[in-house]
Design a protein around this motif. Sequence first.
Motif, PDB file in Angstrom:
ATOM      1  N   ALA A  96       0.853  -1.187   0.000  1.00 11.06           N
ATOM      2  CA  ALA A  96       0.000   0.000   0.000  1.00 11.06           C
ATOM      3  C   ALA A  96       0.887   1.235   0.000  1.00 11.06           C
ATOM      4  O   ALA A  96       2.055   1.180   0.386  1.00 11.06           O
ATOM      5  CB  ALA A  96      -0.909   0.007   1.226  1.00 11.06           C
ATOM      6  N   ALA A  97       0.323   2.339  -0.449  1.00  2.83           N
ATOM      7  CA  ALA A  97       1.031   3.619  -0.412  1.00  2.83           C
ATOM      8  C   ALA A  97       0.031   4.686  -0.005  1.00  2.83           C
ATOM      9  O   ALA A  97      -1.141   4.625  -0.382  1.00  2.83           O
ATOM     10  CB  ALA A  97       1.638   3.955  -1.772  1.00  2.83           C
ATOM     11  N   TYR A  98       0.504   5.657   0.749  1.00  3.09           N
ATOM     12  CA  TYR A  98      -0.357   6.750   1.221  1.00  3.09           C
ATOM     13  C   TYR A  98       0.029   8.020   0.464  1.00  3.09           C
ATOM     14  O   TYR A  98       1.116   8.551   0.640  1.00  3.09           O
ATOM     15  CB  TYR A  98      -0.149   6.947   2.722  1.00  3.09           C
ATOM     16  CG  TYR A  98      -1.258   7.709   3.441  1.00  3.09           C
ATOM     17  CD1 TYR A  98      -1.909   8.797   2.852  1.00  3.09           C
ATOM     18  CD2 TYR A  98      -1.642   7.343   4.727  1.00  3.09           C
ATOM     19  CE1 TYR A  98      -2.910   9.472   3.510  1.00  3.09           C
ATOM     20  CE2 TYR A  98      -2.648   8.029   5.409  1.00  3.09           C
ATOM     21  CZ  TYR A  98      -3.279   9.084   4.797  1.00  3.09           C
ATOM     22  OH  TYR A  98      -4.269   9.777   5.464  1.00  3.09           O
ATOM     23  N   GLN A  99      -0.882   8.469  -0.404  1.00  8.68           N
ATOM     24  CA  GLN A  99      -0.709   9.774  -1.045  1.00  8.68           C
ATOM     25  C   GLN A  99      -1.130  10.818  -0.013  1.00  8.68           C
ATOM     26  O   GLN A  99      -2.296  11.089   0.184  1.00  8.68           O
ATOM     27  CB  GLN A  99      -1.568   9.881  -2.312  1.00  8.68           C
ATOM     28  CG  GLN A  99      -1.313  11.163  -3.084  1.00  8.68           C
ATOM     29  CD  GLN A  99      -2.265  11.333  -4.255  1.00  8.68           C
ATOM     30  OE1 GLN A  99      -3.479  11.150  -4.114  1.00  8.68           O
ATOM     31  NE2 GLN A  99      -1.730  11.695  -5.408  1.00  8.68           N
ATOM     32  N   VAL A 100      -0.160  11.389   0.665  1.00  7.20           N
ATOM     33  CA  VAL A 100      -0.418  12.112   1.900  1.00  7.20           C
ATOM     34  C   VAL A 100      -0.969  13.512   1.655  1.00  7.20           C
ATOM     35  O   VAL A 100      -1.049  13.997   0.525  1.00  7.20           O
ATOM     36  CB  VAL A 100       0.847  12.173   2.778  1.00  7.20           C
ATOM     37  CG1 VAL A 100       1.298  10.779   3.149  1.00  7.20           C
ATOM     38  CG2 VAL A 100       1.968  12.955   2.095  1.00  7.20           C
ATOM     39  N   SER A 101      -1.299  14.167   2.746  1.00  2.00           N
ATOM     40  CA  SER A 101      -1.974  15.464   2.711  1.00  2.00           C
ATOM     41  C   SER A 101      -1.205  16.515   1.920  1.00  2.00           C
ATOM     42  O   SER A 101      -1.796  17.310   1.186  1.00  2.00           O
ATOM     43  CB  SER A 101      -2.215  15.956   4.136  1.00  2.00           C
ATOM     44  OG  SER A 101      -0.982  16.086   4.843  1.00  2.00           O
ATOM     45  N   LEU A 118      -1.640   6.995 -10.940  1.00  7.06           N
ATOM     46  CA  LEU A 118      -1.168   5.960 -11.852  1.00  7.06           C
ATOM     47  C   LEU A 118       0.319   5.676 -11.637  1.00  7.06           C
ATOM     48  O   LEU A 118       0.765   4.523 -11.681  1.00  7.06           O
ATOM     49  CB  LEU A 118      -1.422   6.387 -13.299  1.00  7.06           C
ATOM     50  CG  LEU A 118      -1.157   5.328 -14.373  1.00  7.06           C
ATOM     51  CD1 LEU A 118      -2.129   4.163 -14.232  1.00  7.06           C
ATOM     52  CD2 LEU A 118      -1.262   5.944 -15.761  1.00  7.06           C
ATOM     53  N   SER A 119       1.090   6.722 -11.363  1.00 10.47           N
ATOM     54  CA  SER A 119       2.523   6.525 -11.140  1.00 10.47           C
ATOM     55  C   SER A 119       2.775   5.703  -9.872  1.00 10.47           C
ATOM     56  O   SER A 119       3.726   4.909  -9.812  1.00 10.47           O
ATOM     57  CB  SER A 119       3.246   7.873 -11.054  1.00 10.47           C
ATOM     58  OG  SER A 119       2.980   8.536  -9.834  1.00 10.47           O
ATOM     59  N   ILE A 120       1.926   5.891  -8.864  1.00 11.04           N
ATOM     60  CA  ILE A 120       2.057   5.120  -7.626  1.00 11.04           C
ATOM     61  C   ILE A 120       1.729   3.652  -7.891  1.00 11.04           C
ATOM     62  O   ILE A 120       2.415   2.746  -7.408  1.00 11.04           O
ATOM     63  CB  ILE A 120       1.145   5.713  -6.535  1.00 11.04           C
ATOM     64  CG1 ILE A 120       1.587   7.141  -6.203  1.00 11.04           C
ATOM     65  CG2 ILE A 120       1.172   4.844  -5.278  1.00 11.04           C
ATOM     66  CD1 ILE A 120       0.565   7.936  -5.399  1.00 11.04           C
ATOM     67  N   ARG A 121       0.705   3.414  -8.693  1.00  7.90           N
ATOM     68  CA  ARG A 121       0.374   2.043  -9.084  1.00  7.90           C
ATOM     69  C   ARG A 121       1.498   1.440  -9.915  1.00  7.90           C
ATOM     70  O   ARG A 121       1.890   0.287  -9.710  1.00  7.90           O
ATOM     71  CB  ARG A 121      -0.927   2.041  -9.895  1.00  7.90           C
ATOM     72  CG  ARG A 121      -2.177   2.244  -9.077  1.00  7.90           C
ATOM     73  CD  ARG A 121      -2.687   0.948  -8.472  1.00  7.90           C
ATOM     74  NE  ARG A 121      -3.052   0.018  -9.519  1.00  7.90           N
ATOM     75  CZ  ARG A 121      -2.816  -1.293  -9.506  1.00  7.90           C
ATOM     76  NH1 ARG A 121      -2.193  -1.837  -8.473  1.00  7.90           N
ATOM     77  NH2 ARG A 121      -3.196  -2.069 -10.504  1.00  7.90           N
TER      78      ARG A 121
END
Length: 324
Positions: free
Chosen positions: A269-274, A300-303
Motif C-alpha cells: 500500500a502507499a499513502y498519497q499524503v496530505s 497511476l505513477s504510484i500504481r
Amino acid sequence: MFFPEYRPRRLRRTEALRAMVRETELSVKHLIYPLFVCPGKGVREEVSSMPGVFRLSVDEAVREAREVFELGVPAVILFGIPEKKDEVGSEAYAKRGIVQRAISAIKKEVPELLVVTDVCLCEYTSHGHCGIIKDSEVDNDATLEQLARIAVSHARAGADMVAPSDMMDGRVARIREALDEAGFSHVPILSYAVKYCSSFYGPFREAADSAPQFGDRRSYQMDPANAREALREAALDIEEGADILMVKPALPYLDIIRALREEFNHPIAAYQVSGEYAMIKAAARLGWLDEERVMLESLLSIRRAGADIIITYFAKEVARKLGR
C-alpha cells in the motif's frame, strides 16, 4: 528515410489501441478514502489546507461513508479527533471513543464497506507524540501496550483491518498477539512499515490536530535519506505478522515502493499524503496545472511503481471520473 521494423507509435494511434496495451490499471477498487472523525453532531468542517476534506461528526462520517461506498470505493480509513487528550492517549482505546463510535455506526449503516483504522497515539496525546513519554523521550516498549489496547478496541467495535502508524519497534508482533488473544485472529494488519519523517504531513496535522508540542518525530520515523533501511523495516514487519506493507508518503518515495515490490510478495500500500494532495489542489486553483489529469497521473505513477492499494483524499473524485 529508414525506420526500424518496430515503430512504437503504431500502438499509440487511437485510444482503443492505447487501452489494449496499457500496462498499469488505476481503478477505484485500489483506493482507500481517509475520514477525520470529530465530536459533535452535524459537524462538517472543511480543513483549510485541504480543500474538499472535512472534519466530520459521527453522523456525517456515516453519510460520507455511504456516499463513498455508492461510488464504488471499497474502504475508508478512520482518524479520530478526541474530545479530550492526556499524557497517555487514553481516549484512543476508550470503549466509547470517537473512532470506536464511528466504526460501529458505519458498519451498522454500510456493512459491506471495509473500515480500516489508524492505530497511533499522536491525535490523542496532549504532547502530540506517537508514544508514551518518559524522561522527555518516547518510550518504545511502554507504547506497545497502548497500541495493542487500541487495536483490540477497534476490532471489538467492528473494524475490518487495523493500521499501526506509530513506527515503534515490535508493534506489529505485539498487536498481532493481542488481537489473536482477544479472538480477532481474522483481523489483518496493514502496517505503516516504511513511514518517513516527511515534511509532506503538514496539512494532516492541521486536520487531525496532531502536531507534536515539542521536538519532532525523527527518533522514530525514518530518515528520508535511507532506502536500504526500508527493506529492513519491511522484513521485520513481515516476520512479526503484517499482512500488508505501506510506504508513506507515496510520490516522493516511488523508488521505495518499487524496491519493496521487487523484494517482497506481500501486498503493498502507499499513502498519497496530505501535502501531496494540497499541492495539486493549490496549483490547480491557481490555474498552473490541470487538476484532474495530474490527479490521475500521480495515482497511476504510484500504481506503476508497484502499489496494490492507495490511500488518497482524491478517492471520491477518482471514482466519479472512472466509475466502478
